[in-house]
Scaffold this motif. Structure first.
Motif, PDB file in Angstrom:
ATOM      1  N   ARG A 470     -61.801  17.009 -55.914  1.00 52.80           N
ATOM      2  CA  ARG A 470     -62.199  16.922 -54.503  1.00 52.80           C
ATOM      3  C   ARG A 470     -61.159  17.574 -53.605  1.00 52.80           C
ATOM      4  NH1 ARG A 470     -66.196  13.658 -52.495  1.00 52.80           N
ATOM      5  NH2 ARG A 470     -67.440  12.546 -54.038  1.00 52.80           N
ATOM      6  N   VAL A 471     -59.883  17.388 -53.936  1.00 54.12           N
ATOM      7  CA  VAL A 471     -58.815  17.990 -53.132  1.00 54.12           C
ATOM      8  C   VAL A 471     -58.859  19.510 -53.271  1.00 54.12           C
ATOM      9  CG1 VAL A 471     -56.318  18.199 -52.852  1.00 54.12           C
ATOM     10  CG2 VAL A 471     -57.356  15.952 -53.284  1.00 54.12           C
ATOM     11  N   ARG A 472     -59.010  19.991 -54.520  1.00 52.86           N
ATOM     12  CA  ARG A 472     -59.001  21.427 -54.761  1.00 52.86           C
ATOM     13  C   ARG A 472     -60.190  22.138 -54.121  1.00 52.86           C
ATOM     14  NH1 ARG A 472     -58.201  22.489 -61.051  1.00 52.86           N
ATOM     15  NH2 ARG A 472     -58.425  20.241 -61.279  1.00 52.86           N
ATOM     16  N   LEU A 473     -61.320  21.422 -53.995  1.00 51.67           N
ATOM     17  CA  LEU A 473     -62.540  22.041 -53.471  1.00 51.67           C
ATOM     18  C   LEU A 473     -62.633  21.965 -51.956  1.00 51.67           C
ATOM     19  CD1 LEU A 473     -65.192  20.831 -56.078  1.00 51.67           C
ATOM     20  CD2 LEU A 473     -64.159  23.101 -55.887  1.00 51.67           C
ATOM     21  N   ALA A 474     -61.696  21.307 -51.312  1.00 49.17           N
ATOM     22  CA  ALA A 474     -61.740  21.199 -49.852  1.00 49.17           C
ATOM     23  C   ALA A 474     -61.757  22.594 -49.230  1.00 49.17           C
ATOM     24  CB  ALA A 474     -60.533  20.404 -49.355  1.00 49.17           C
ATOM     25  N   SER A 475     -62.641  22.790 -48.278  1.00 48.55           N
ATOM     26  CA  SER A 475     -62.849  24.116 -47.706  1.00 48.55           C
ATOM     27  C   SER A 475     -61.723  24.487 -46.748  1.00 48.55           C
ATOM     28  CB  SER A 475     -64.183  24.159 -46.962  1.00 48.55           C
ATOM     29  OG  SER A 475     -64.379  25.412 -46.358  1.00 48.55           O
ATOM     30  N   PRO A 476     -61.185  25.712 -46.861  1.00 53.12           N
ATOM     31  CA  PRO A 476     -60.178  26.155 -45.892  1.00 53.12           C
ATOM     32  C   PRO A 476     -60.792  26.297 -44.499  1.00 53.12           C
ATOM     33  CG  PRO A 476     -60.879  27.978 -47.288  1.00 53.12           C
ATOM     34  CD  PRO A 476     -61.497  26.739 -47.871  1.00 53.12           C
ATOM     35  N   VAL A 477     -60.007  26.022 -43.475  1.00 55.98           N
ATOM     36  CA  VAL A 477     -60.550  25.970 -42.112  1.00 55.98           C
ATOM     37  C   VAL A 477     -60.692  27.358 -41.510  1.00 55.98           C
ATOM     38  CG1 VAL A 477     -60.153  25.105 -39.783  1.00 55.98           C
ATOM     39  CG2 VAL A 477     -59.584  23.674 -41.765  1.00 55.98           C
ATOM     40  N   ASP A 478     -59.672  28.199 -41.635  1.00 57.31           N
ATOM     41  CA  ASP A 478     -59.625  29.452 -40.881  1.00 57.31           C
ATOM     42  C   ASP A 478     -59.965  30.689 -41.707  1.00 57.31           C
ATOM     43  OD1 ASP A 478     -58.798  28.046 -38.611  1.00 57.31           O
ATOM     44  OD2 ASP A 478     -56.702  28.096 -39.282  1.00 57.31           O
ATOM     45  N   ALA A 479     -60.552  30.510 -42.875  1.00 55.16           N
ATOM     46  CA  ALA A 479     -60.831  31.661 -43.735  1.00 55.16           C
ATOM     47  C   ALA A 479     -61.965  32.505 -43.162  1.00 55.16           C
ATOM     48  CB  ALA A 479     -61.194  31.191 -45.138  1.00 55.16           C
ATOM     49  N   SER A 480     -61.900  33.813 -43.391  1.00 60.21           N
ATOM     50  CA  SER A 480     -63.000  34.703 -43.011  1.00 60.21           C
ATOM     51  C   SER A 480     -64.131  34.563 -44.022  1.00 60.21           C
ATOM     52  CB  SER A 480     -62.516  36.150 -42.989  1.00 60.21           C
ATOM     53  OG  SER A 480     -62.230  36.593 -44.312  1.00 60.21           O
ATOM     54  N   SER A 481     -65.286  35.128 -43.677  1.00 61.14           N
ATOM     55  CA  SER A 481     -66.425  35.039 -44.596  1.00 61.14           C
ATOM     56  C   SER A 481     -66.140  35.764 -45.905  1.00 61.14           C
ATOM     57  CB  SER A 481     -67.678  35.611 -43.932  1.00 61.14           C
ATOM     58  OG  SER A 481     -68.141  34.737 -42.919  1.00 61.14           O
ATOM     59  N   LEU A 482     -65.470  36.916 -45.842  1.00 55.52           N
ATOM     60  CA  LEU A 482     -65.138  37.631 -47.078  1.00 55.52           C
ATOM     61  C   LEU A 482     -64.170  36.828 -47.934  1.00 55.52           C
ATOM     62  CD1 LEU A 482     -64.860  41.390 -46.058  1.00 55.52           C
ATOM     63  CD2 LEU A 482     -66.314  40.434 -47.861  1.00 55.52           C
ATOM     64  N   GLN A 483     -63.223  36.164 -47.297  1.00 54.75           N
ATOM     65  CA  GLN A 483     -62.286  35.317 -48.043  1.00 54.75           C
ATOM     66  C   GLN A 483     -63.021  34.144 -48.678  1.00 54.75           C
ATOM     67  OE1 GLN A 483     -59.567  34.594 -44.801  1.00 54.75           O
ATOM     68  NE2 GLN A 483     -58.021  36.008 -45.623  1.00 54.75           N
ATOM     69  N   ARG A 484     -63.964  33.580 -47.952  1.00 57.27           N
ATOM     70  CA  ARG A 484     -64.762  32.476 -48.527  1.00 57.27           C
ATOM     71  C   ARG A 484     -65.579  32.967 -49.718  1.00 57.27           C
ATOM     72  NH1 ARG A 484     -64.761  27.955 -45.259  1.00 57.27           N
ATOM     73  NH2 ARG A 484     -64.028  28.309 -43.130  1.00 57.27           N
ATOM     74  N   LEU A 485     -66.137  34.146 -49.597  1.00 61.23           N
ATOM     75  CA  LEU A 485     -66.923  34.687 -50.702  1.00 61.23           C
ATOM     76  C   LEU A 485     -66.031  34.956 -51.910  1.00 61.23           C
ATOM     77  CD1 LEU A 485     -69.747  35.582 -51.597  1.00 61.23           C
ATOM     78  CD2 LEU A 485     -69.184  37.871 -50.777  1.00 61.23           C
ATOM     79  N   ASP A 486     -64.841  35.482 -51.671  1.00 61.88           N
ATOM     80  CA  ASP A 486     -63.885  35.672 -52.769  1.00 61.88           C
ATOM     81  C   ASP A 486     -63.621  34.341 -53.472  1.00 61.88           C
ATOM     82  OD1 ASP A 486     -63.617  38.365 -52.266  1.00 61.88           O
ATOM     83  OD2 ASP A 486     -61.819  38.142 -51.031  1.00 61.88           O
ATOM     84  N   ARG A 487     -63.446  33.298 -52.677  1.00 62.41           N
ATOM     85  CA  ARG A 487     -63.135  31.968 -53.229  1.00 62.41           C
ATOM     86  C   ARG A 487     -64.300  31.448 -54.071  1.00 62.41           C
ATOM     87  NH1 ARG A 487     -63.366  26.467 -51.159  1.00 62.41           N
ATOM     88  NH2 ARG A 487     -61.652  25.254 -52.077  1.00 62.41           N
ATOM     89  N   VAL A 488     -65.525  31.641 -53.584  1.00 60.00           N
ATOM     90  CA  VAL A 488     -66.707  31.209 -54.338  1.00 60.00           C
ATOM     91  C   VAL A 488     -66.741  31.903 -55.693  1.00 60.00           C
ATOM     92  CG1 VAL A 488     -69.226  31.323 -54.421  1.00 60.00           C
ATOM     93  CG2 VAL A 488     -68.092  30.596 -52.313  1.00 60.00           C
ATOM     94  N   GLU A 489     -66.567  33.213 -55.700  1.00 56.43           N
ATOM     95  CA  GLU A 489     -66.645  33.955 -56.957  1.00 56.43           C
ATOM     96  C   GLU A 489     -65.498  33.585 -57.891  1.00 56.43           C
ATOM     97  OE1 GLU A 489     -66.963  38.124 -56.164  1.00 56.43           O
ATOM     98  OE2 GLU A 489     -68.791  37.898 -54.951  1.00 56.43           O
ATOM     99  N   GLN A 490     -64.332  33.324 -57.322  1.00 59.75           N
ATOM    100  CA  GLN A 490     -63.184  32.972 -58.163  1.00 59.75           C
ATOM    101  C   GLN A 490     -63.379  31.600 -58.805  1.00 59.75           C
ATOM    102  OE1 GLN A 490     -59.423  32.180 -56.171  1.00 59.75           O
ATOM    103  NE2 GLN A 490     -58.297  33.175 -57.840  1.00 59.75           N
ATOM    104  N   ILE A 491     -63.811  30.611 -58.027  1.00 56.99           N
ATOM    105  CA  ILE A 491     -63.979  29.260 -58.573  1.00 56.99           C
ATOM    106  C   ILE A 491     -65.090  29.240 -59.618  1.00 56.99           C
ATOM    107  CG2 ILE A 491     -64.757  26.930 -57.997  1.00 56.99           C
ATOM    108  CD1 ILE A 491     -63.168  27.162 -55.400  1.00 56.99           C
ATOM    109  N   LEU A 492     -66.214  29.893 -59.310  1.00 60.82           N
ATOM    110  CA  LEU A 492     -67.309  29.916 -60.273  1.00 60.82           C
ATOM    111  C   LEU A 492     -66.940  30.735 -61.505  1.00 60.82           C
ATOM    112  CD1 LEU A 492     -70.413  30.425 -57.929  1.00 60.82           C
ATOM    113  CD2 LEU A 492     -69.690  28.319 -59.052  1.00 60.82           C
ATOM    114  N   GLY A 493     -66.187  31.805 -61.303  1.00 62.89           N
ATOM    115  CA  GLY A 493     -65.917  32.723 -62.404  1.00 62.89           C
ATOM    116  C   GLY A 493     -64.738  32.363 -63.275  1.00 62.89           C
ATOM    117  N   THR A 494     -63.813  31.519 -62.769  1.00 64.00           N
ATOM    118  CA  THR A 494     -62.614  31.268 -63.582  1.00 64.00           C
ATOM    119  C   THR A 494     -62.202  29.801 -63.650  1.00 64.00           C
ATOM    120  OG1 THR A 494     -61.111  31.633 -61.694  1.00 64.00           O
ATOM    121  CG2 THR A 494     -61.718  33.567 -63.011  1.00 64.00           C
ATOM    122  N   ARG A 495     -62.640  28.964 -62.721  1.00 64.26           N
ATOM    123  CA  ARG A 495     -62.094  27.615 -62.661  1.00 64.26           C
ATOM    124  C   ARG A 495     -63.067  26.506 -63.027  1.00 64.26           C
ATOM    125  NH1 ARG A 495     -58.592  27.874 -56.995  1.00 64.26           N
ATOM    126  NH2 ARG A 495     -57.316  29.705 -57.567  1.00 64.26           N
TER     127      ARG A 495
END
Length: 895
Positions: A470-495
């Protein structure tokens, strides 16, 4: 230029469907392509529009638009009113004259609706046809009756079931030269029963084709291998009736006595060759009608797509495997029949790339997914060819499915015996190396041993993992949409996937102990007794969720006002009040607490594109209301759960005593560890669902950004796109270019793409049958429907011991479903979103699953008899029917 009233076949093009309807459009296409089509013309929908504008249909159309598809009486009454209005409407003089001029010689007058002969809906036989029509006035009368037949009872019901807007359909009429056929029939260019492509299926009978099309005759039946021309099956019918033309117009039915086949082998092959050319022209399998005239000439009188075939799974653009392939439907095995959203499918492609990493075959592009990943009809398929052609895969995969999806296991074992799927990987060393490498990497043996020695340590580890996640999945507040998309692909693809081996060893150890007990007991354990040990299992996140919801209902029951509100107000309205914070205190606070823990869940929850209960609690509120209707304390779910746990404990003592001595002590230890650890089975999926819910939230934020930029209409539209399409859109609006090879350009605007995808999904939602296993030539090995045995018993896999007789309730979608306490739930499949219904069910019958599938596990824990893997149970059983479910023998007796 005025819209034409009459068009000859030569002048009709495929794009004219709104003007000429499906049948005429196809006949025009075939004529232009040079196929042998009897000449004719089309009275266009412009004529129908002008006639019906005077008919006063508006009130009927308004009523049809709001009438439910299952209200057959109301639909029939409205259909009758519409027919009467159309038949009584005057025909303008220019239209009547145009129709009269088309009446040259005997003709066939056939309806051609705009919602007909479409790639996704044939509407075959829904409107009328008139054969051998002679004379101007007779042709005009037949055209009028075709117009009215747009409103036959069957056509109206068909459109209502298909969700077709009654105002969106119009009717053209084909007037075509009659072929006074000696022999006629129908031909499918793919086998409609097995699904096999390039296998022509031909039915033939003397006289006009109406006898075959209407089912009035037992025709000769032939199956042809199109590639070789070999006739692989021939079954001669009695052909006792023929439809023939009368000299003055009209047709008659006459008795016939035709010995032998009515067509020669040469004619059969000529038909198959013609059908192959038609299919090649359209690019898809076709349902055709044909006729052979007295001179032996072969004519094609109709062609339309075969709409019942399940599409063949497709791989990514870079993966096109050769040879015959075996596809296993992963989503159906997960209890999900409905199609997955494009974003949900895209997420699973990325997850599959992570699985590929684990097994040592990393992929170049994570967005495309593993080479074994395929999709069709909005469902995920696994290319299991390599698995079934290897010694290890052939030994292990069906055994795994035995306890998850037993019928698929049976199908795969049958395919393993076919020469075309012979074993090509006989060595066990590659699989063994991968197993040892991953076991060492994730310390699986040591964790399994530790769980056996100290089960509490496994539960503490699971709790820590959930808290840290739950802590690791907490959404960053000030991220851009591209940064959020990077995060989605990284978590789904590697974590995400590497989290599962963290939990797996404990549950695996628990079930290993169950297997040990089974071997130790041998014949000392009677059927169903070991299933009893699995009742009331602790530490199961899904049953904990269901019981938490039950306890909330119990707290609400103490507030009469809250009870009245829940029982008397639509759940959707209550959901709105919850989000507004205006529900009564016990309901508002209790539901908020429940959703804080379990709001990540949903029906069809493996699809990231589906709203979570925290977003839309309508289903959960409906279940709460259902719980409040349960008044018998003996049937209270917590009481049933406690009773099941007590029965399990008693059974362990009984089995231990029956084994006796050292063996008995070993049995008690093994079964004790089973109860302590097997409940962890549900946690890995809950972990994945928690990740998907967090990634859904990130994507909704991105969707809000795209909406603000004017690219989407609402944030939720993003789930009708793929990750690659979103990246392309974000790169475009931010002035960057998408990474090469990771994001295909989208060919149309995002809004248009969303609309198209939603239409596709709506069509797939109406599909009732999804194959468990499919071959790459379209063959469904389990294609022939399971017949009800003579004694009325349906058979499946025993899932939860015990027997119950009660009233069946067939549920295809749990959202909004109302299950009376004690009713037997009959459904295609289940996922955790269904399980709150289990608490008040008297028994369970499920089309999917095996002894260790999700539905079976939960049914055992609640102590309700269950049989799973019952073929087409939701079709053989109807709501209100009395049935007996025997969860020990695996039978369901109806009637």
């Amino acid at each position: 230029m005025p819209t034409p009233l009459i068009l000859k076949f030569d002048d009709i093009r495929a794009e004219m469907l709104p003007l000429v309807g499906g049948k005429a459009a196809n006949l025009g296409v075939l004529t232009t392509a040079g196929f042998p089509v009897p000449p004719g013309l089309c009275v266009t929908t412009e004529a129908y529009r002008r006639v019906t504008e005077q008919a006063g249909l508006d009130d009927v159309l308004d009523a049809l638009a709001v009438t439910r598809a299952d209200d057959v009486k109301a639909l029939n009454e409205l259909a009758a009113r519409a027919r009467a209005l159309v038949l009584s409407a005057p025909v303008p003089g220019d239209i009547a004259e145009a129709v009269r001029r088309s009446a040259h010689g005997p003709v066939a007058v056939r309806s051609s609706a705009t919602a007909e002969d479409l790639p996704y809906a044939s509407f075959a036989g829904q409107q009328d046809t008139y054969l051998n029509v002679v004379g101007e006035e007779a042709v005009l009368d037949a055209v009028r009756r075709c117009w009215a037949s747009l409103w036959t009872d069957r056509a109206v019901a068909y459109r209502a079931a298909g969700g077709i807007d009654p105002r969106a359909v119009r009717l053209a009429v084909v007037v075509q030269e009659m072929v006074q056929s000696e022999i006629a029939g129908v031909m499918f260019t793919a086998n409609p029963v097995t699904g096999r492509r390039r296998e022509a299926v031909i039915d033939a009978s003397p006289g006009l084709g109406e006898a075959v099309v209407s089912g009035a005759v037992n025709p000769d039946h032939f199956v042809v291998d199109v590639a070789t021309g070999r006739i692989t099956e021939r079954r001669l019918g009695d052909k006792r009736l023929a439809v023939r033309s009368l000299s003055g117009g009209g047709v008659e039915r006459v008795e016939t006595a035709v010995e032998g086949a009515c067509v020669t082998d040469a004619q059969i092959r000529a038909l198959a060759e013609l059908g192959d050319r038609v299919e090649e022209h359209y690019g898809s399998p076709q349902d055709t009608e044909w006729a052979i005239d007295p001179g032996g000439a072969l004519w094609l009188t109709q062609s339309r797509p075969i709409t019942t075939l399940y599409p063949i799974p497709r791989h990514s653009a870079s993966e096109r495997p050769d040879g015959m392939r075996i596809y296993f439907c992963f989503t159906v095995a997960q209890g999900l029949y409905r199609p997955i959203t494009p974003m949900g499918m895209s997420a699973f492609r990325v997850l599959s790339s992570s699985v590929a990493d684990l097994v040592g075959t990393p992929v170049a592009d994570r967005l495309e997914g593993a080479p074994q990943f395929a999709e069709a009809g909005g469902r995920m398929f696994l290319d299991a060819t390599g698995i079934m052609r290897s010694r290890v895969g052939r030994a292990l995969f069906p055994r795994l499915l035995d306890v998850m999806e037993a019928r698929s296991a049976t199908v795969l074992r049958g395919l393993a015996g076919e020469p075309r799927f012979s074993m090509t990987q006989r060595s066990v060393r590659p699989a063994l190396r991968r197993l040892v490498r991953n076991a060492a990497r994730f310390r699986i043996p040591s964790r399994a041993v530790r769980a056996l020695l100290d089960p509490a340590s496994a539960h503490r580890r699971a709790d820590r993992l959930r808290a840290a996640l739950r802590v690791r999945l907490a959404s960053p507040v000030d991220a851009s949409s591209l940064q959020r998309l990077d995060r989605v692909e990284q978590i789904l693809g590697t974590r995400a996937i590497p989290l599962l081996p963290e939990i797996f060893p404990g549950a695996a150890a628990g079930f290993a102990m169950l297997g040990l007990a089974y071997r130790l007991l041998g014949e000392r354990a009677r059927p169903g007794e070991l299933q009893t040990v699995l009742r009331g299992l602790p530490h199961n996140v899904t049953t904990e969720m269901d019981l938490a919801l039950w306890h909330l209902a119990e707290r609400i029951r103490a507030d009469d006002g809250a009870v009245s509100l829940l029982l008397g107000t639509p759940a959707a309205e209550l959901a709105g009040r919850f989000h507004a914070g205006s529900l009564p205190g016990p309901v508002q606070k209790g539901l908020a607490g429940f959703l804080e823990v379990y709001g990540v869940r949903a029906v069809a929850e493996i699809d990231l594109g589906v709203p979570r209960w925290s977003e839309d609690p309508t289903h959960i509120i409906g279940v709460l209301a259902n719980y409040l209707r349960l008044e018998d304390p003996a049937l209270a779910p917590d009481a049933l759960f406690a009773r099941g746990a007590a029965e399990a404990t008693a059974m362990i003592r009984t089995l231990g005593a029956r084994a006796g001595g050292v063996r008995g002590r070993a049995v008690r230890f093994a079964l004790g560890r089973t109860r302590a650890l097997a409940g962890l089975r549900e946690l890995p999926k809950f972990i994945v669902i928690t990740v998907l819910a967090a990634m859904r939230a990130e994507l909704r934020t991105i969707g809000a950004d795209l909406t603000a930029r004017g690219l989407l209409d609402s944030p939720g539209d993003i789930f009708s796109l793929t990750l690659g399409e979103v990246r392309t859109a974000l790169a475009a609006v931010s002035g960057q270019s998408a990474s090469a090879g990771t994001a295909p350009p989208y060919p149309v605007t995002l809004r248009a793409l969303v609309s198209e995808r939603r239409e596709e999904s709506a069509r797939e939602l109406r599909r009732r049958h999804v194959p468990r296993v499919l071959l790459s030539d379209g063959t469904e090995p389990e294609a022939v429907a399971t017949a009800v045995p003579v004694d009325g018993a349906l058979t499946g896999t025993p899932a939860s011991a015990g027997s119950v007789t009660g009233t069946a309730r067939v549920v295809l979608d749990p959202v909004g479903a109302h299950l009376e306490p004690g009713e037997i739930l009959v459904c295609p499949s289940t996922d955790p979103g269904w399980t709150p219904l289990f608490l008040t069910a008297g028994g369970l019958v499920m089309e999917m699953g095996g002894a260790n599938s999700h539905g079976a596990v939960v049914a055992r824990e609640y102590g309700i008899p269950a049989v799973v893997g019952v073929a087409r149970a939701s079709e053989h059983i109807v709501t209100g029917q009395r049935i007996t479910v025997d969860g020990t023998s695996g039978t369901v007796v109806t009637g």
